[in-house]
Scaffold this motif. Structure first.
Motif, PDB file in Angstrom:
ATOM      1  N   GLY A 298      23.118  -1.769  35.324  1.00 38.34           N
ATOM      2  CA  GLY A 298      22.166  -1.250  34.340  1.00 38.34           C
ATOM      3  C   GLY A 298      20.769  -1.761  34.610  1.00 38.34           C
ATOM      4  N   ILE A 299      20.171  -2.335  33.591  1.00 35.13           N
ATOM      5  CA  ILE A 299      18.801  -2.844  33.685  1.00 35.13           C
ATOM      6  C   ILE A 299      18.775  -4.032  34.653  1.00 35.13           C
ATOM      7  CG2 ILE A 299      16.913  -3.817  32.318  1.00 35.13           C
ATOM      8  CD1 ILE A 299      17.639  -0.949  31.538  1.00 35.13           C
ATOM      9  N   GLN A 300      17.823  -3.977  35.579  1.00 35.07           N
ATOM     10  CA  GLN A 300      17.789  -4.997  36.642  1.00 35.07           C
ATOM     11  C   GLN A 300      16.786  -6.099  36.318  1.00 35.07           C
ATOM     12  OE1 GLN A 300      19.792  -4.712  39.375  1.00 35.07           O
ATOM     13  NE2 GLN A 300      20.638  -2.758  38.672  1.00 35.07           N
ATOM     14  N   GLU A 301      17.069  -7.287  36.815  1.00 32.85           N
ATOM     15  CA  GLU A 301      16.117  -8.400  36.731  1.00 32.85           C
ATOM     16  C   GLU A 301      14.794  -7.985  37.378  1.00 32.85           C
ATOM     17  OE1 GLU A 301      16.323 -11.791  35.957  1.00 32.85           O
ATOM     18  OE2 GLU A 301      18.345 -11.825  35.150  1.00 32.85           O
ATOM     19  N   PRO A 302      13.643  -8.484  36.981  1.00 29.91           N
ATOM     20  CA  PRO A 302      13.447  -9.459  35.916  1.00 29.91           C
ATOM     21  C   PRO A 302      13.390  -8.829  34.526  1.00 29.91           C
ATOM     22  CG  PRO A 302      11.348  -8.931  36.898  1.00 29.91           C
ATOM     23  CD  PRO A 302      12.372  -8.148  37.653  1.00 29.91           C
ATOM     24  N   GLN A 303      13.528  -7.480  34.442  1.00 29.61           N
ATOM     25  CA  GLN A 303      13.571  -6.848  33.117  1.00 29.61           C
ATOM     26  C   GLN A 303      14.742  -7.431  32.329  1.00 29.61           C
ATOM     27  OE1 GLN A 303      11.955  -4.330  31.496  1.00 29.61           O
ATOM     28  NE2 GLN A 303      10.330  -4.127  33.039  1.00 29.61           N
ATOM     29  N   ALA A 304      14.558  -7.565  31.040  1.00 27.49           N
ATOM     30  CA  ALA A 304      15.631  -8.143  30.241  1.00 27.49           C
ATOM     31  C   ALA A 304      16.304  -7.074  29.395  1.00 27.49           C
ATOM     32  CB  ALA A 304      15.061  -9.213  29.326  1.00 27.49           C
ATOM     33  N   SER A 305      17.615  -7.188  29.275  1.00 28.22           N
ATOM     34  CA  SER A 305      18.334  -6.439  28.235  1.00 28.22           C
ATOM     35  C   SER A 305      19.457  -7.365  27.787  1.00 28.22           C
ATOM     36  CB  SER A 305      18.893  -5.132  28.793  1.00 28.22           C
ATOM     37  OG  SER A 305      20.134  -5.366  29.407  1.00 28.22           O
ATOM     38  N   TRP A 306      20.022  -7.113  26.627  1.00 29.54           N
ATOM     39  CA  TRP A 306      21.033  -8.044  26.124  1.00 29.54           C
ATOM     40  C   TRP A 306      22.225  -8.110  27.069  1.00 29.54           C
ATOM     41  CZ3 TRP A 306      20.953  -6.836  20.147  1.00 29.54           C
ATOM     42  CH2 TRP A 306      19.715  -7.265  19.634  1.00 29.54           C
ATOM     43  N   GLY A 307      22.491  -7.008  27.747  1.00 25.19           N
ATOM     44  CA  GLY A 307      23.618  -7.006  28.691  1.00 25.19           C
ATOM     45  C   GLY A 307      23.336  -7.868  29.895  1.00 25.19           C
ATOM     46  N   ASN A 308      22.150  -7.682  30.517  1.00 25.20           N
ATOM     47  CA  ASN A 308      21.937  -8.458  31.739  1.00 25.20           C
ATOM     48  C   ASN A 308      21.611  -9.918  31.439  1.00 25.20           C
ATOM     49  OD1 ASN A 308      19.155  -8.616  31.393  1.00 25.20           O
ATOM     50  ND2 ASN A 308      18.632  -7.269  33.092  1.00 25.20           N
ATOM     51  N   LEU A 309      21.208 -10.233  30.213  1.00 28.22           N
ATOM     52  CA  LEU A 309      21.044 -11.642  29.849  1.00 28.22           C
ATOM     53  C   LEU A 309      22.400 -12.334  29.858  1.00 28.22           C
ATOM     54  CD1 LEU A 309      18.488 -11.625  26.896  1.00 28.22           C
ATOM     55  CD2 LEU A 309      18.152 -12.413  29.215  1.00 28.22           C
ATOM     56  N   LEU A 310      23.428 -11.552  29.481  1.00 27.68           N
ATOM     57  CA  LEU A 310      24.770 -12.137  29.444  1.00 27.68           C
ATOM     58  C   LEU A 310      25.360 -12.296  30.840  1.00 27.68           C
ATOM     59  CD1 LEU A 310      26.732 -10.576  26.474  1.00 27.68           C
ATOM     60  CD2 LEU A 310      26.020 -12.927  26.785  1.00 27.68           C
ATOM     61  N   SER A 311      24.809 -11.550  31.803  1.00 25.85           N
ATOM     62  CA  SER A 311      25.425 -11.596  33.132  1.00 25.85           C
ATOM     63  C   SER A 311      25.325 -12.990  33.733  1.00 25.85           C
ATOM     64  CB  SER A 311      24.800 -10.552  34.054  1.00 25.85           C
ATOM     65  OG  SER A 311      23.448 -10.867  34.254  1.00 25.85           O
ATOM     66  N   TRP A 324      24.101 -22.302  25.630  1.00 23.46           N
ATOM     67  CA  TRP A 324      23.088 -21.475  24.962  1.00 23.46           C
ATOM     68  C   TRP A 324      22.817 -20.152  25.671  1.00 23.46           C
ATOM     69  CZ3 TRP A 324      22.364 -26.360  26.917  1.00 23.46           C
ATOM     70  CH2 TRP A 324      21.667 -26.473  28.113  1.00 23.46           C
ATOM     71  N   ILE A 325      23.290 -20.036  26.916  1.00 25.88           N
ATOM     72  CA  ILE A 325      23.058 -18.732  27.558  1.00 25.88           C
ATOM     73  C   ILE A 325      23.961 -17.644  26.969  1.00 25.88           C
ATOM     74  CG2 ILE A 325      22.116 -19.561  29.752  1.00 25.88           C
ATOM     75  CD1 ILE A 325      24.870 -19.332  30.931  1.00 25.88           C
ATOM     76  N   LEU A 326      24.873 -18.035  26.066  1.00 26.21           N
ATOM     77  CA  LEU A 326      25.700 -17.012  25.392  1.00 26.21           C
ATOM     78  C   LEU A 326      25.000 -16.421  24.164  1.00 26.21           C
ATOM     79  CD1 LEU A 326      29.319 -18.476  25.425  1.00 26.21           C
ATOM     80  CD2 LEU A 326      28.547 -16.341  26.434  1.00 26.21           C
ATOM     81  N   ILE A 327      23.847 -16.981  23.805  1.00 27.01           N
ATOM     82  CA  ILE A 327      23.173 -16.550  22.567  1.00 27.01           C
ATOM     83  C   ILE A 327      22.889 -15.035  22.520  1.00 27.01           C
ATOM     84  CG2 ILE A 327      20.973 -16.759  21.305  1.00 27.01           C
ATOM     85  CD1 ILE A 327      21.259 -19.798  21.720  1.00 27.01           C
ATOM     86  N   PRO A 328      22.481 -14.397  23.637  1.00 21.94           N
ATOM     87  CA  PRO A 328      22.291 -12.936  23.545  1.00 21.94           C
ATOM     88  C   PRO A 328      23.538 -12.216  23.052  1.00 21.94           C
ATOM     89  CG  PRO A 328      21.374 -13.762  25.580  1.00 21.94           C
ATOM     90  CD  PRO A 328      22.065 -14.922  24.938  1.00 21.94           C
ATOM     91  N   GLY A 329      24.708 -12.758  23.396  1.00 26.18           N
ATOM     92  CA  GLY A 329      25.964 -12.162  22.917  1.00 26.18           C
ATOM     93  C   GLY A 329      26.052 -12.197  21.402  1.00 26.18           C
ATOM     94  N   LEU A 330      25.523 -13.263  20.814  1.00 28.11           N
ATOM     95  CA  LEU A 330      25.513 -13.391  19.366  1.00 28.11           C
ATOM     96  C   LEU A 330      24.666 -12.281  18.740  1.00 28.11           C
ATOM     97  CD1 LEU A 330      26.814 -15.704  17.712  1.00 28.11           C
ATOM     98  CD2 LEU A 330      24.502 -16.588  17.381  1.00 28.11           C
ATOM     99  N   PHE A 331      23.549 -11.987  19.382  1.00 25.90           N
ATOM    100  CA  PHE A 331      22.689 -10.900  18.885  1.00 25.90           C
ATOM    101  C   PHE A 331      23.433  -9.564  18.937  1.00 25.90           C
ATOM    102  CE2 PHE A 331      19.428 -14.020  19.262  1.00 25.90           C
ATOM    103  CZ  PHE A 331      18.435 -13.622  18.397  1.00 25.90           C
ATOM    104  N   ILE A 332      24.163  -9.332  20.056  1.00 31.10           N
ATOM    105  CA  ILE A 332      24.934  -8.088  20.168  1.00 31.10           C
ATOM    106  C   ILE A 332      25.964  -8.036  19.038  1.00 31.10           C
ATOM    107  CG2 ILE A 332      26.565  -6.774  21.587  1.00 31.10           C
ATOM    108  CD1 ILE A 332      25.222  -7.887  24.050  1.00 31.10           C
TER     109      ILE A 332
END
Lengths: 357, 275
Positions: A298-311, A324-332
């Motif tokens: 999907g969305i490629q680095e360095p662009q951010a999306s909640w999915g690629n933050l979790l990658s 703390w890198i799981l925090i984007p998952g909490l937002f989802i």
């Protein structure tokens, strides 16, 4: 779910009242509104840009906020390297940096206006309220910027697939016969393929090296292409019952064009279903984008999306060392839950007979 | 003659809703179509409006075959219908203005201001106050709604209006007002009515010519006074007796009288199908 006009009118007035009465639904609405507001004004609310990296802050944990009197402050951070060559951060209480509001920072453009004020920030030391990632980028800032993509994909995807579903279902139900047969078999074929594999296959059909905007549009198209079939089937069922109603027959005998009858007389009567369906389907789109981005499609680095933050949280080692890198998952999780609760609340409000006490 | 059907058949998966119907409507007259529920009256109306495709047979509107695509605009322009239940035949999401505006603009664009004038005028024709123009159907009474339906049917000045039991879902006083209105419109607009009903007393008052229908077939027809004062077919007799509430006295076999195919003129202009 087809409702009469008297009910529609009274519901229009009562819709907000009813949602307000339902505490859970109102909370969900409030959370979603604040989420959408903060991602819409992400450059203002985020202390840094989404690609503002800092090698010296790699995997910095969430910064602790201390209070001197009533003034929030943070301490400077130092680090040691342990025997596994990992950084262990510690606070240096001798260097105090106050947290300032409406602080000057990186320049950005919001609604065409150039600004440099951020909602909060510090001077001399970076603040990472939700921690930092491998490259030392602030996760909060990236979550806010990423939310722009993840949350808008949900809305746009659901809207496109709803429009497609409404038109295809409306045409299929109204005309019936061979048209209906052909369209419904197509829908069944779409629904037969597991949606995740279909999503992967469709993504694979396009070249891998696309720009961020192209990828964004592609994901929207892929997700809405998968979602329309089930909506179309339900709308078709409603259209079949509506086309026999006398006001539709009356419009036919007046000589009103078929497409106008579908748009004016048939589809508006399915809206109470559609509102609920949209709210219940948005989580699917958010999760779909997250899944594609998580897999790097999907969305490629360095662009951010909640999915690629979790990658970056895919490895078990990373999760254990830097949870703390799981925090984007909490937002989802929160967003998906809110949409589901709001959808259920709307369903109860629009269709009181189905309410489960 | 404004409309005639020729051996019209409409079959639904083995059910013969219409089984060779020949009717004709004379211009400017009110023709009644009577029969019990399920005998095919509404199917005939719907076939004329092309809502049901005929299995076989032809329908001619002013000698034009309406099955042909090029005649469909002519059909919609000249034939309109008023349904039985006014509560169902108006879109609940449309105001009265929007409903009538849609009808008005079918035949071409009309400016909003001119449209409003035309709509107010047509509401006055059906004795409705123009204040209801911005109301929704659920804010009007059954009688008022039926007047709106009549206004919608006549707004484009069609040659033929089919009235499919327009009074059967209304109370007696409202129904009689609607009948008076229809009589007035017939004289003022010179419109032809096809009045479908099972109420023979009512048809006796309003119609000029009558067709009696039974099991998808016409069994008797003729000028109203002859058919109602001197019914010859057993089914017609039964209907008239039933409307006079003499059903208990009726011999049962008469109700199931078979339809015969031999047409006989028993007095000038008065025909029945019998053996």
């Amino acid at each position: 779910m087809i409702i009469e006009c008297g009910k529609v009118l009274s519901m229009k007035n009562n819709l907000f009242k009813e949602i307000f009465k339902n505490k859970l639904g109102f909370m969900a609405l409030l959370i979603l509104c604040s989420l959408y507001t903060s991602v819409a004004f992400a450059p203002f609310f985020a202390p840094y840009s989404y690609d503002d990296d800092d090698v010296l802050s790699s995997y910095a944990p969430p910064t602790k906020v201390h209070f001197k009197g009533i003034r929030p402050v943070i301490y400077a951070k130092d680090y040691d390297v342990n025997k596994y060559y990992q950084r262990i951060y510690r606070e240096n209480e001798s260097k105090v940096h106050p947290i300032k509001f409406f602080v000057k920072g990186e320049k950005y453009k919001l609604l065409g206006i150039e600004c440099d004020r951020h909602f909060f920030g510090t001077e001399g030391e970076k603040i990472f309220l939700l921690g930092a990632d491998l490259k030392g980028r602030d996760i909060l800032s990236r979550v806010l910027y990423g939310g722009r993509i993840s949350l808008s994909i949900g809305l746009i995807g659901a809207a496109i697939s709803l429009i497609l579903g409404l038109l295809v279902g409306g045409v299929s139900g109204y005309y019936g016969g061979r048209v209906d047969n052909a369209i419904m078999r197509l829908c069944e074929m779409m629904m037969m393929v597991p949606s995740f594999y279909l999503m992967l296959a469709m993504r694979a059909a396009f070249p891998p090296n696309l720009t961020s905007t192209q990828v964004y549009l592609l994901i929207v198209v892929i997700l809405s292409f998968i979602g329309w079939a089930s909506t179309a089937r339900i709308i078709r069922g409603m259209a079949i019952s509506l086309r026999e109603r006398e006001f539709v027959v009356a419009a036919k005998t007046l000589g009103v064009a078929d497409i106008k009858i579908i748009i004016r007389h048939i589809l508006p009567h399915t809206f109470s279903y559609c509102i609920v369906a949209v709210f219940l389907s948005i989580p699917g789109y958010i999760l779909g984008e997250a899944a594609l981005s998580l897999l790097g499609l999907g969305i490629q680095e360095p662009q951010a999306s909640w999915g690629n933050l979790l990658s970056s949280a895919m490895g078990i080692v990373n999760i254990r060392l830097y949870p703390w890198i799981l925090i984007p998952g909490l937002f989802i999780l929160v967003t998906v839950m809110c949409f589901n609760i709001l959808g259920e609340t709307l369903r109860d409000v629009l269709d009181p007979k189905r309410k489960i006490v | 003659m404004i409309l005639r059907t020729k051996k019209l058949k409409v079959h639904f998966k083995g059910v013969k809703a219409l089984d060779g119907v020949d009717i004709f409507l004379s211009r400017g007259l009110t023709t009644a179509l009577a029969g019990e529920s399920g005998c095919g009256k509404t199917t005939l109306a719907r076939a004329i409006l092309k809502i049901h495709e005929p299995t076989s047979g032809k329908i001619y509107l002013e000698d034009k075959d309406i099955a042909l695509k090029e005649n469909s605009v002519f059909l919609h322009r000249n034939v309109q219908i008023v349904f039985q239940n006014p509560f169902l035949s108006l879109d609940p999401r449309f105001t009265i203005f929007a409903t009538l505006y849609e009808a008005l603009t079918v035949c071409g664009k009309v400016k909003k201001k001119n449209a409003k004038d035309a709509i107010v005028k047509s509401l006055e024709e059906v004795e409705l106050d123009s204040s209801c123009i911005n109301r929704y159907p659920h804010q009007l009474s059954g009688g008022q709604l039926q007047r709106v339906c009549i206004a919608r049917a006549i707004i484009n000045r069609p040659a033929l209006v089919i009235l499919d039991e327009p009074t059967s879902s209304l109370d007696v006083t409202t129904a009689s007002k609607i009948i008076k209105l229809l009589n007035r419109l017939k004289q003022e607009l010179k419109v032809t009515f096809l009045f479908i009903s099972h109420d023979l007393k009512l048809l006796n008052k309003i119609s000029d010519f009558s067709f009696i229908m039974h099991k998808g077939k016409i069994v008797e027809y003729g000028p109203r006074n002859l058919v109602y004062s001197n019914p010859m077919h057993p089914y017609t007799k039964m209907l008239i007796d039933a409307s006079n509430q003499k059903l208990a006295a009726m011999p049962k076999e008469n109700c199931e009288s078979p339809c015969s195919s031999i047409l006989r003129e028993i007095e000038p202009g008065h025909f029945i199908f019998c053996d």
